[in-house]
Design a protein around this motif. Structure first.
Motif, PDB file in Angstrom:
ATOM      1  N   TYR A 214       0.834  -1.203   0.000  1.00 32.62           N
ATOM      2  CA  TYR A 214       0.000   0.000   0.000  1.00 32.62           C
ATOM      3  C   TYR A 214       0.869   1.254   0.000  1.00 32.62           C
ATOM      4  N   TRP A 215       1.917   1.266   0.837  1.00 35.98           N
ATOM      5  CA  TRP A 215       2.751   2.474   0.930  1.00 35.98           C
ATOM      6  C   TRP A 215       3.300   2.841  -0.451  1.00 35.98           C
ATOM      7  N   ILE A 216       3.855   1.860  -1.120  1.00 42.38           N
ATOM      8  CA  ILE A 216       4.500   2.184  -2.400  1.00 42.38           C
ATOM      9  C   ILE A 216       3.448   2.456  -3.480  1.00 42.38           C
ATOM     10  N   ALA A 217       2.316   1.742  -3.426  1.00 41.28           N
ATOM     11  CA  ALA A 217       1.250   2.006  -4.408  1.00 41.28           C
ATOM     12  C   ALA A 217       0.756   3.447  -4.272  1.00 41.28           C
ATOM     13  N   GLY A 262      13.735  -3.187   3.118  1.00 44.78           N
ATOM     14  CA  GLY A 262      14.397  -1.919   3.429  1.00 44.78           C
ATOM     15  C   GLY A 262      15.051  -1.301   2.204  1.00 44.78           C
ATOM     16  N   ASP A 263      14.851  -1.916   1.013  1.00 44.85           N
ATOM     17  CA  ASP A 263      15.384  -1.308  -0.212  1.00 44.85           C
ATOM     18  C   ASP A 263      14.814   0.090  -0.401  1.00 44.85           C
ATOM     19  N   CYS A 264      13.561   0.257   0.014  1.00 45.43           N
ATOM     20  CA  CYS A 264      12.938   1.590  -0.013  1.00 45.43           C
ATOM     21  C   CYS A 264      12.886   2.113   1.418  1.00 45.43           C
ATOM     22  N   PRO A 265      13.515   3.243   1.707  1.00 45.68           N
ATOM     23  CA  PRO A 265      13.544   3.752   3.090  1.00 45.68           C
ATOM     24  C   PRO A 265      12.236   4.424   3.513  1.00 45.68           C
ATOM     25  N   LYS A 266      11.324   4.632   2.571  1.00 42.24           N
ATOM     26  CA  LYS A 266      10.032   5.284   2.829  1.00 42.24           C
ATOM     27  C   LYS A 266      10.197   6.735   3.282  1.00 42.24           C
ATOM     28  N   HIS A 267      11.324   7.298   2.958  1.00 41.27           N
ATOM     29  CA  HIS A 267      11.510   8.744   3.078  1.00 41.27           C
ATOM     30  C   HIS A 267      12.580   9.139   2.060  1.00 41.27           C
ATOM     31  N   ARG A 268      12.741  10.430   1.824  1.00 42.54           N
ATOM     32  CA  ARG A 268      13.755  10.850   0.842  1.00 42.54           C
ATOM     33  C   ARG A 268      15.144  10.615   1.398  1.00 42.54           C
ATOM     34  N   ALA A 271      21.022   8.799  -1.142  1.00 36.70           N
ATOM     35  CA  ALA A 271      21.896   7.665  -1.454  1.00 36.70           C
ATOM     36  C   ALA A 271      21.096   6.463  -1.957  1.00 36.70           C
ATOM     37  N   VAL A 272      19.896   6.242  -1.379  1.00 41.81           N
ATOM     38  CA  VAL A 272      19.081   5.087  -1.772  1.00 41.81           C
ATOM     39  C   VAL A 272      18.179   5.447  -2.943  1.00 41.81           C
ATOM     40  N   CYS A 273      17.569   6.608  -2.873  1.00 46.28           N
ATOM     41  CA  CYS A 273      16.573   6.987  -3.877  1.00 46.28           C
ATOM     42  C   CYS A 273      17.218   7.375  -5.214  1.00 46.28           C
ATOM     43  N   GLY A 274      18.444   7.833  -5.165  1.00 46.98           N
ATOM     44  CA  GLY A 274      19.117   8.270  -6.400  1.00 46.98           C
ATOM     45  C   GLY A 274      19.032   7.219  -7.493  1.00 46.98           C
ATOM     46  N   PRO A 275      19.460   5.971  -7.220  1.00 40.61           N
ATOM     47  CA  PRO A 275      19.392   4.942  -8.272  1.00 40.61           C
ATOM     48  C   PRO A 275      18.045   4.220  -8.369  1.00 40.61           C
ATOM     49  N   CYS A 276      17.046   4.585  -7.554  1.00 42.49           N
ATOM     50  CA  CYS A 276      15.764   3.876  -7.566  1.00 42.49           C
ATOM     51  C   CYS A 276      15.068   4.095  -8.913  1.00 42.49           C
ATOM     52  N   VAL A 277      14.692   3.002  -9.580  1.00 39.81           N
ATOM     53  CA  VAL A 277      14.146   3.130 -10.944  1.00 39.81           C
ATOM     54  C   VAL A 277      12.736   3.723 -10.973  1.00 39.81           C
ATOM     55  N   VAL A 278      12.004   3.670  -9.842  1.00 41.16           N
ATOM     56  CA  VAL A 278      10.665   4.273  -9.837  1.00 41.16           C
ATOM     57  C   VAL A 278      10.681   5.667  -9.206  1.00 41.16           C
ATOM     58  N   ARG A 279      11.891   6.240  -8.981  1.00 44.00           N
ATOM     59  CA  ARG A 279      11.964   7.579  -8.393  1.00 44.00           C
ATOM     60  C   ARG A 279      11.201   8.625  -9.209  1.00 44.00           C
ATOM     61  N   PRO A 280      11.223   8.564 -10.562  1.00 43.47           N
ATOM     62  CA  PRO A 280      10.474   9.588 -11.309  1.00 43.47           C
ATOM     63  C   PRO A 280       8.974   9.554 -11.020  1.00 43.47           C
ATOM     64  N   ASP A 281       8.476   8.396 -10.555  1.00 44.56           N
ATOM     65  CA  ASP A 281       7.042   8.248 -10.269  1.00 44.56           C
ATOM     66  C   ASP A 281       6.716   8.513  -8.801  1.00 44.56           C
ATOM     67  N   CYS A 282       7.734   8.605  -7.954  1.00 43.71           N
ATOM     68  CA  CYS A 282       7.533   8.621  -6.506  1.00 43.71           C
ATOM     69  C   CYS A 282       7.074   9.994  -6.021  1.00 43.71           C
ATOM     70  N   ARG A 283       6.000   9.959  -5.266  1.00 46.28           N
ATOM     71  CA  ARG A 283       5.401  11.177  -4.712  1.00 46.28           C
ATOM     72  C   ARG A 283       6.411  11.998  -3.912  1.00 46.28           C
ATOM     73  N   LEU A 284       7.329  11.318  -3.208  1.00 52.10           N
ATOM     74  CA  LEU A 284       8.287  12.035  -2.356  1.00 52.10           C
ATOM     75  C   LEU A 284       9.280  12.857  -3.178  1.00 52.10           C
ATOM     76  N   TRP A 285       9.415  12.518  -4.474  1.00 49.68           N
ATOM     77  CA  TRP A 285      10.368  13.221  -5.325  1.00 49.68           C
ATOM     78  C   TRP A 285       9.694  14.097  -6.375  1.00 49.68           C
ATOM     79  N   ARG A 286       8.383  14.297  -6.206  1.00 47.36           N
ATOM     80  CA  ARG A 286       7.671  15.119  -7.174  1.00 47.36           C
ATOM     81  C   ARG A 286       8.293  16.524  -7.222  1.00 47.36           C
TER      82      ARG A 286
HETATM   83  S1  SF4 Z   1      12.389   7.054  -4.677  1.00 47.54           S
HETATM   84 FE1  SF4 Z   1      10.515   6.630  -3.488  1.00 47.54          FE
HETATM   85  S2  SF4 Z   1      10.067   4.474  -3.951  1.00 47.54           S
HETATM   86 FE2  SF4 Z   1      12.196   4.826  -4.572  1.00 47.54          FE
HETATM   87  S3  SF4 Z   1      13.429   4.233  -2.763  1.00 47.54           S
HETATM   88 FE3  SF4 Z   1      13.028   6.456  -2.592  1.00 47.54          FE
HETATM   89  S4  SF4 Z   1      11.168   6.607  -1.312  1.00 47.54           S
HETATM   90 FE4  SF4 Z   1      11.289   4.495  -2.066  1.00 47.54          FE
END
Ligand code: SF4
Length: 291
Positions: A214-217, A262-268, A271-286
């Protein structure tokens, strides 16, 4: 009012990339399905193992795997012979003292009894679900499955038993996560799922919406609902049907374990979010850049 968050048009590509890079071996070993997969060569044993494991799927994955392994140990590795088809007294003896969270031995014994009676009629859990599916779609399939598992007489069931098997037709409050998870395990043929059921198409599946999924959806814009209800299940599934109409819950395991691991830290976290492939879709990075 703020505009609803929507994923980018490239979301399908991003999900495919997430899937292709995902360390399945690591997460399958951590998931309760790893215990169920040992029974996959025998459809009845797999169905029985699946419904016991899914019913126990409350809490963290380590404790769920431990509870299921304990159940298998008490059945000497044969859940069908030594629990489902065992005499009531033998079931009670083997299950005495079993407990996982608030799930008790008497509830597991009653589930074994319900399964025995269903198989004694010549039916299976697949035939029960498929009959409901034909009449009224997935929700009716789950309702038919819940009806079999709950048993005919509420007065016979141990306290707290029937709520273990919710139905979307009871009302929209429950996401029925453990029931939809069980059906996913039985239907999808692609690992880690078992593909035991042959009469239910994967295109009919609904997402098993746990807290991680749910969180990621929500953060990918697959739903704007703030609660994990059946309506949210339908909304997230509809969004995923646009990605893959034939296999809408293909990405469930990956999305769920991105959170569990823990691959997704659920916050910005750059270091982790930079290479995340769904970052362009992620609400936290809008509206933000990772650079
Ligand atoms: S960009 Fe969003 S979905 Fe990706 S790791 Fe970071 S918080 Fe999680």
């Amino acid at each position: 009012m703020a505009a609803a968050h929507r994923p980018t048009p490239e979301l399908p590509e991003h999900l495919r990339a997430l899937y292709d890079r995902f360390p399945f071996d690591r997460s399958v070993a951590d998931d309760p399905i790893s215990g169920v997969r040992q029974f996959r060569s025998d459809p009845k044993a797999a169905e029985v193992a699946g419904i016991f494991a899914a019913t126990l799927a409350i809490g963290n994955t380590t404790s769920i795997r431990g509870a299921f392994a304990e159940l298998v140990r008490r059945a000497d590795g044969d859940l069908v012979t030594n629990l489902v088809d065992a005499a009531p007294r033998e079931r009670r003896r083997r299950l005495e003292g079993f407990r996982h969270r608030w799930i008790r031995a008497d509830q597991m014994a009653y589930l074994a009894c319900r399964l025995h009676e269903q198989y004694a009629t010549g039916g299976t859990l697949e035939t029960a679900f498929a009959a409901g599916l034909r009449v009224g779609g997935f929700a009716a399939g789950l309702d038919a499955l819940a009806t079999v598992l709950r048993g005919p007489d509420p007065a016979d069931a141990p306290p707290g038993y029937r709520v273990l098997f919710p139905s979307p037709l009871d009302g929209p409050e429950s996401a029925c996560k453990r029931m939809t998870l069980f059906v996913r395990w039985m239907v999808r043929t692609e690992p880690p799922d078992l593909g035991i059921w042959t009469t239910v198409p994967a295109s009919e599946l609904r997402i098993p919406l746990d807290q991680h999924t749910y969180w990621i959806a929500y953060h990918l814009g697959l739903t704007s609902r703030r609660t994990r209800s059946w309506r949210t299940v339908e909304e997230v599934t509809a969004a995923l049907q646009l990605v893959d109409a034939l296999d809408p819950v293909k990405y469930d395991f990956v999305l769920c374990h991105t959170g569990i691991s823990g691959d997704c830290p659920k916050h910005r976290d750059l270091a982790v979010c930079g290479p995340c492939v769904v970052r362009p879709d992620c609400r936290l990075w809008r509206g933000r850049r990772a650079a």
